[in-house]
Write an enzyme that holds these catalytic residues in place. Structure first.
Site, short mmCIF file in Angstrom:
data_model
loop_
_atom_site.label_atom_id
_atom_site.label_comp_id
_atom_site.label_asym_id
_atom_site.label_seq_id
_atom_site.Cartn_x
_atom_site.Cartn_y
_atom_site.Cartn_z
CD GLN A 23 -3.20 -4.50 6.57
OE1 GLN A 23 -3.19 -3.52 5.81
NE2 GLN A 23 -3.74 -5.66 6.20
CE LYS B 76 -3.69 -2.62 2.14
NZ LYS B 76 -4.38 -3.08 3.34
CG ASP C 193 -9.78 -0.56 4.76
OD1 ASP C 193 -9.48 -0.88 3.60
OD2 ASP C 193 -9.14 -0.90 5.76
#
Ligand code: NDP
Length: 296
Positions: A97, A53, A120
């Protein structure tokens, strides 16, 4: 029949290419898109994902901030990191994460992320919009990446039957909503660990999306000839023939390529799309913050 490759790498490159001009526009307005990634603990796979990422941000000229906390960090420490990022002007996206260490309540922590910075797409406000059939919130990256791949391959969804294997908050359930929404118009069945006739359901489906976390569970004889199969699964399986002793496997057996019309590979399928959609959400969050500033 040999399935065509649902090439996530190629499709992700197209998504990224489409972002360059939008990022340039943000910069012309004096705003640099900025993503913060919070990682807790030392799970090796999570560090690999975060590294990918951060590298995608570098490729695109998106600023990234990488916050690492030890596995024995307290929930309060993660909470205050998120709250501090929420209040930071000039920071447009926050990602925590997964998985967090077992002593933490992942859902309540990710719920703290401000919905406008929830790149997200897991905040109840963003998922709630999706339930209402509204596409104007932040869409979860993996299922929206799958949708983009289907579009890229020209797969017809209207009136088709789709079976989603898995009902998680981050993949299966939002995937079902995205496929069933007006305009996409598939007829969707969601299967899970208690479903009794999974193989029969798959065998009659035009589109099968596997998001289970069980290596190579979906076999060739489960699939209707000509069906489209998307493999979301990422599993590490032992493989003594490899120097490192393991390989990555999807949830779909490679022999499915003998019957499907399209099949996404693992790696190189949904994984790169998830990252591309994260980049797109970050750019979108930046654009929305610019228009909010202009409006106020
Ligand atoms: P979860 O473990 O959260 O969910 C798995 C789902 O599969 C559950 O709904 C479970 O059912 C269901 N399931 C388990 N066994 C069966 C079975 N035999 N038949 C049908 N359904 C079953 O996993 P995630 O959704 O987070 O991830 C799924 C996979 O996708 C994993 O391999 C993960 O690594 C991968 N992944 C890949 C991403 C990418 O970018 N490519 C991103 C995110 C995930 P129940 O609800 O009843 O327990």
């Amino acid at each position: 029949m040999v399935a065509q490759r649902l090439d996530g790498k190629a499709c992700a490159l197209e998504v990224e290419n489409g972002l360059h001009a939008r990022i340039e526009q943000c910069k012309l307005r004096g705003v640099m898109p900025h993503l913060a990634v919070v990682i807790v603990g030392d799970d090796p796979a999570s560090h690999v994902y975060v590294g990918s990422k951060v590298r995608a941000c570098e490729r695109l000229g998106i600023q990234s901030t990488h916050i690492e906390l030890p596995s024995n960090a307290s929930e309060d420490e993660v909470r205050s990191a998120i709250e501090s990022l929420n209040s930071q002007e000039g920071l447009h996206g926050i990602l925590v994460q997964s998985p967090l260490p077992p002593h933490m309540d992942e859902e309540s922590l990710t719920d703290l992320i401000h919905p406008s910075k929830d790149v997200d797409g897991f905040h109840p406000q963003n998922l709630g919009r999706l339930v209402q059939g509204r596409m104007d919130g932040m869409l979860p990256c993996t299922p929206s990446g799958v949708m983009r791949m289907l579009e890229w391959a020209g797969v017809e969804t209207s009136g088709k039957t789709a079976v989603i294997l898995g009902r998680s908050r981050i993949v299966g359930m939002p995937q079902a909503l995205l496929l069933g929404v007006k305009g996409v118009d598939a007829t969707v069945t969601v299967a899970h660990s208690r479903t009794r006739n999974t193989t029969e359901l798959c065998a009659s489906a035009d589109i099968v999306i596997a998001a289970v976390g069980r290596p190579e569970m979906v076999r060739e004889d489960w699939i209707k000839p000509g069906a489209v199969v998307v493999d979301v699964g990422i599993n590490r399986v032992d493989d003594s023939s490899r120097e490192r002793g393991w390989r990555l496997a999807g949830d779909v057996h490679p022999d499915v390529a003998n019957v499907a019309s399209w099949l996404s590979p693992v790696p190189g399928g949904v994984g790169p799309m998830t990252i591309a959609m994260l980049m797109e959400n970050t750019v979108r969050a930046t654009e929305l913050s610019i228009s909010d500033t202009l409006d106020s």
